[in-house]
Design a protein around this motif. Structure first.
Motif, PDB file in Angstrom:
ATOM      1  N   TYR A   1       0.644  -1.204   0.024  1.00 14.99           N
ATOM      2  CA  TYR A   1       0.021  -0.069  -0.097  1.00 14.99           C
ATOM      3  C   TYR A   1       0.979   1.378   0.084  1.00 14.99           C
TER       4      TYR A   1
ATOM      5  N   PHE B   1       1.913   2.976  -3.109  1.00 15.33           N
ATOM      6  CA  PHE B   1       0.974   3.930  -4.130  1.00 15.33           C
ATOM      7  C   PHE B   1       1.113   5.381  -3.171  1.00 15.33           C
TER       8      PHE B   1
ATOM      9  N   LEU C   1     -13.132  -6.518  -1.869  1.00 19.87           N
ATOM     10  CA  LEU C   1     -13.164  -5.783  -3.333  1.00 19.87           C
ATOM     11  C   LEU C   1     -14.422  -6.043  -3.861  1.00 19.87           C
TER      12      LEU C   1
ATOM     13  N   VAL D   1     -13.500   0.450 -11.889  1.00 17.66           N
ATOM     14  CA  VAL D   1     -12.258   0.065 -11.836  1.00 17.66           C
ATOM     15  C   VAL D   1     -11.629  -1.253 -12.424  1.00 17.66           C
TER      16      VAL D   1
ATOM     17  N   TRP E   1      -2.112  -4.064  -8.145  1.00 20.16           N
ATOM     18  CA  TRP E   1      -2.864  -3.854  -7.115  1.00 20.16           C
ATOM     19  C   TRP E   1      -3.462  -2.680  -7.091  1.00 20.16           C
ATOM     20  N   LEU E   2      -3.272  -1.854  -8.047  1.00 14.19           N
ATOM     21  CA  LEU E   2      -3.751  -0.423  -7.974  1.00 14.19           C
ATOM     22  C   LEU E   2      -5.579  -0.455  -7.842  1.00 14.19           C
ATOM     23  N   PRO E   3      -6.081  -1.427  -8.652  1.00  8.45           N
ATOM     24  CA  PRO E   3      -7.544  -1.531  -8.614  1.00  8.45           C
ATOM     25  C   PRO E   3      -7.914  -1.564  -6.893  1.00  8.45           C
ATOM     26  N   PHE E   4      -7.310  -2.339  -6.198  1.00  5.00           N
ATOM     27  CA  PHE E   4      -7.616  -2.762  -4.979  1.00  5.00           C
ATOM     28  C   PHE E   4      -7.346  -1.390  -4.027  1.00  5.00           C
ATOM     29  N   ALA E   5      -6.166  -0.332  -4.625  1.00  9.98           N
ATOM     30  CA  ALA E   5      -5.898   0.720  -3.838  1.00  9.98           C
ATOM     31  C   ALA E   5      -7.037   1.702  -4.182  1.00  9.98           C
ATOM     32  N   ARG E   6      -7.418   1.951  -5.561  1.00 20.11           N
ATOM     33  CA  ARG E   6      -8.515   2.559  -5.719  1.00 20.11           C
ATOM     34  C   ARG E   6      -9.729   2.367  -4.965  1.00 20.11           C
ATOM     35  N   ALA E   7     -10.039   1.193  -4.961  1.00 15.05           N
ATOM     36  CA  ALA E   7     -11.323   0.697  -4.084  1.00 15.05           C
ATOM     37  C   ALA E   7     -11.199   1.056  -2.724  1.00 15.05           C
TER      38      ALA E   7
END
Lengths: 233, 647
Positions: A95, A98, A132, A232, B8-14
């Motif tokens: 995490y 990012f 998710l 997404v 994992w970007l989709p996860f971070a965005r979610a």
């Protein structure tokens, strides 16, 4: 005269004592004798935790993702965590990548707890995908529920000011130091005050789930932003 | 952002939904996903080996070849795959980089080929993972050192204009450059040896006068030794002064180790000269003589091994320091212990701690003279511990020094071997180069044939010729030919008009170039032509040596070519070039023998045996005469051009 004799005798004793100690140390070094149990090396290796997710069909049934989407998700998941589960450190690590400017570890900790629904210290693929599914394909009600769960750190059903403050500080930490205008110490606190003013209808100092959902549903901005990430995946 | 976690970007965005209820302001609009396609497999064909991967994997690094649109240049429409004509083994590492985010360097791979592949695929070598980075850097450094060594050798090449001073310095530094330097080198070496031996022999007791004690030779034959010493010192002084004069940077030279050794070697003599009469300081003078032994260090200029040894010691300074320090510590400890252990015993030699130092040193280095021996039991115990520990302490740093020496020594050996092989390599390279250039000149002749044949459409000869050169070669030769034609010299134009000689520059071989250079250039042709009649053809002699070259008589535009004994012409009615070849070279086994009608050459006065001439004559309109008259009307189309070239 006597002194001289004692001197030599003394030195001889010293010599012998030194010799004995040296030989004991040598044997200890060679591993032939050991003094205490603590020095025995721990042979137990940390057994690698391996976890395989349930079958694709079951996951398809439980979540609102299609087969292809689950495949893509799993590939990304497995690439980063070959053992099949994410522990908190890896989670924080991923995490944080990012948000390079700030410190995302505190927020990642809260996030981890939110994903780890069975509270066993690790997030398996099922937990991941369930989370998710709610966030990306769930109803607004479910999403708000999830958010409430995130804010409620001790999972007692109420959000207190302290909990909110923790969350707020964690979010502001992610911004890092280089912001404009510069973040001041009391900014998170003020933000919490604003939040509580909005959410806490009966002014009892805590926000319950119903207050939360009610208030959010009446707020246009929040409603709109809930649909932001629907495309997404 | 590490591309590995791109998944994992989709996860971070979610997870950002967690901020929404807290936010005060409305969120920005999400970027539209235009052209969102499902992830697809793409096939990468690298020299026949097929690799497949997801398109998204490659898109992780958009600034490389595979991640950007640059790969579209390699797309093969028929097979619907991307084809790269590169090494598949190295490509494996490259592709793994996309997959795992880490670039690895395989040990068996050559460093320069790996670098080339990385450069081709647009990957910066700095991102090699920690596991392989050190290995990569080491190999790269080794390679660079090796290349640098090779380049340094080139510096030895003699510069054409070196001042006397520079020549001298070079002679001093590299004795092999000239005979004088070598002589000087050996002479100085000899005198160093003589000097050292003199010093040694001086102290040997010679036969004595019967009633006196033995006297050393030095005192018996004082004059002889003094003369010898003087001679040596003279030579050394002269050498030092010459070096000082020749040194490019005198200040740096004076500070260098070798020059200090030189000075120390000759100084005692001069000091002795100054101080001989003063009796008080003669004691000191005797001490000074010790420094004469430093002359032996002058041998290090002569011996590479000594230099390597010195260099090793210098580079292992830290290990030596450690050795010394640990030894000192151990000596002090054991000396103290031994002193107190032996204090009680009577008639003990261990009178003080410094006195015990001697015992400790002798024991630790396992010499064991036996002049000091412990007598008490404690002393004996500690003495044995002392000798055991001495062995260990000394044995530890020594292998480091040894391995250092070995590495430096082998490096030097390798450098010498490479230098020796270099000459052979250069010779081989030169041969192959001349091979290719003579191939051009050779096939130029044939090329002329080719063009002629193409014009006349004769097929059989064509077949014979086309076997010899590949398309690439023939295109290359055509290119060189075009260059020749382009470089028209105005000067030669005029002369050519006068003498019907060479019109443009041409590639010629070295031999011919040397000759013509000596003769003062291609352009000074003796003008013999005006006297000749046209029947003899235009005697465009290109050089005085070349006689009896017959050239095409001027053909009428309409008349077909008629043969001279030595010529073979094709006439082309359209006014293009006529080609003719005169093959004169008796030794050549070239393909000009295809020229059927060429007789074996007439005796040639020309001393160069490699000359084959190609004559190109441009048919002129009948108006102009081919005589070598000057003042022909301008324009190359009006001339009868005879071009003689040596092939």
């Amino acid at each position: 005269m006597l002194n001289a004799i004692w001197e030599t005798e003394g030195l001889q004793t010293v010599g012998i004592v030194v010799l004995v100690f040296a030989s004991i140390k040598l044997l200890h070094l060679l591993g032939l004798i050991s003094f205490s149990e603590d020095s025995v090396e721990d042979e137990l290796e940390l057994s690698a935790v391996r976890h395989r997710p349930e079958g694709l069909e079951q996951l398809e049934a439980q979540t609102r993702f299609s087969r292809k989407e689950l495949q893509i998700l799993y590939r990304g998941f497995k690439n980063e965590c070959p053992s099949g589960v994410v522990n908190e450190d890896t989670f924080k690590d991923i995490y944080s990548q990012f948000f390079p400017q700030g410190d995302a570890s505190t927020y990642a900790h809260f996030l981890f707890n939110a994903f780890d629904t069975d509270h066993n210290g690790s997030v398996s693929f099922e937990d991941f995908v369930m989370g998710l599914s709610i966030l990306l394909r769930g109803t607004v009600q479910e999403k708000l529920n999830w958010a409430f769960n995130l804010y409620d750190i001790n999972k007692d059903g109420y959000i207190t000011k302290e909990e909110m403050l923790d969350i707020m500080k964690a979010i502001y930490d992610m911004m890092g130091k280089c912001t404009y205008p510069v973040l001041k110490e009391e900014t998170p606190r003020q933000h919490v005050e604003v939040f509580f003013q909005k959410m806490d209808k009966n002014k009892d100092g805590v926000v319950t789930i119903d207050e939360f959902i009610d208030c959010c549903q009446n707020d246009e901005n929040i409603m709109r932003s809930m649909h932001l990430f629907e495309n997404v995946l | 952002m590490a591309a590995g976690v791109a998944a994992w970007l989709p996860f971070a965005r979610a997870a950002a939904i967690g901020w929404m209820p807290v936010a005060n302001l409305p969120m920005p609009v999400a970027p539209a996903e235009k052209n969102k396609r499902q992830d697809e497999l793409i096939v990468l064909n690298v020299s026949g080996r097929r690799f497949q991967t997801w398109r998204n994997t490659l898109d992780r690094y958009p600034d490389t070849l595979l991640g950007s649109s640059e790969k579209e240049f390699f797309y093969n429409e028929e097979t619907k795959e991307y084809f790269f004509d590169r090494d598949p083994d190295v490509f494996r590492s490259v592709l793994n980089f996309y997959r795992t985010g880490k670039l690895h360097y395989p040990r068996y791979e050559c460093i320069s080929s790996y670098d080339e592949e990385l450069a081709f695929f647009g990957i910066v070598p700095e991102i090699i993972g920690d596991c392989c980075y050190e290995e990569y850097k080491d190999r790269k450094r080794e390679n660079a050192e090796r290349l640098m060594d090779d380049q340094e050798d080139n510096k030895d090449a003699k510069l054409p204009n070196m001042t006397f001073r520079e020549t001298m310095w070079r002679a001093f530094e590299n004795p092999h450059t000239s005979t004088m330097a070598l002589v000087f080198y050996y002479v100085t070496g000899f005198f160093i040896a003589v000097s050292v031996i003199t010093n040694v022999v001086e102290t040997v007791p010679c036969g004595s006068v019967p009633n006196q004690k033995e006297v050393p030779c030095g005192e018996r034959y004082t004059v002889a030794f003094f003369c010898m010493d003087t001679a040596c010192v003279m030579i050394f002084t002269v050498e030092y002064l010459m070096r000082l004069f020749a040194a490019p940077s005198r200040y740096r030279f004076m500070r260098s180790v070798m020059s200090i050794i030189d000075v120390v070697a000759i100084l005692p003599y001069y000091i002795g000269l100054v101080m001989t009469d003063n009796e008080d300081v003669s004691g000191a003078f005797v001490t000074l003589r010790v420094f004469r032994v430093f002359r032996i260090f002058k041998f290090s200029r002569h011996s590479q091994g000594l230099r390597i040894l010195g260099y090793t010691l210098k580079s292992c300074a830290s290990e030596l320091g450690f050795l010394l320090f640990s030894l000192t510590m151990a000596i002090i400890i054991f000396a103290t212990v031994m002193f107190y252990a032996e204090k009680g015993s009577s008639s003990s030699k261990f009178t003080s701690i410094p006195a015990s130092f001697w015992y400790t040193i002798v024991t630790m280095t396992t010499l064991g003279y036996g002049d000091m021996v412990p007598k008490t039991i404690a002393g004996k115990i500690f003495g044995s511990i002392c000798s055991l520990s001495g062995v260990l302490v000394i044995a530890l740093p020594v292998p480091v020094i040894v391995s250092n020496f070995s590495r430096i020594y082998h490096q030097n050996q390798r450098a010498d071997k490479r230098r020796a092989q270099k000459k052979a390599r250069l010779a081989r390279i030169r041969i192959s180069k001349t091979g290719s250039s003579s191939a051009f000149l050779h096939s130029k002749r044939n090329g002329l044939f080719n063009e002629a044949l193409e014009l006349t459409g004769s097929t059989e000869d064509e077949k014979r010729l086309s076997k010899s050169t590949s398309l690439l070669e023939s295109q290359h030769h055509h290119l060189l030919h075009c260059l020749e034609k382009t470089t028209v010299s105005a000067h030669t134009l005029e002369l050519a008009l006068c003498h019907n000689n060479i019109l443009n520059h041409e590639f010629v071989d070295e031999q011919y170039y040397q000759q013509s250079y000596l003769e003062g250039g291609l352009q000074n042709y003796p003008s013999r032509s005006p006297s000749l009649s046209s029947q003899d053809g235009v005697t465009g002699t290109c050089c005085t040596r070349r006689t009896k070259k017959h050239h095409t008589p001027l053909p009428n535009a309409s008349a077909p070519a008629h043969m001279q004994p030595l010529t073979h012409t094709h006439t082309h009615p359209q006014g293009l070039q006529e080609l003719s070849t005169i093959h004169i070279q008796p030794l050549s086994t070239s393909r000009s023998s295809l020229n059927m009608r060429v007789d074996e050459p007439a005796p040639l006065n020309c001393q160069s045996s490699q000359i084959t001439t190609a004559i190109i004559s441009i048919p002129t309109p009948p108006v102009t005469t081919p005589e070598g008259d000057a003042h022909l009307p301008a324009g190359p189309t009006h001339q009868n051009v005879v071009k003689v070239s040596a092939l």
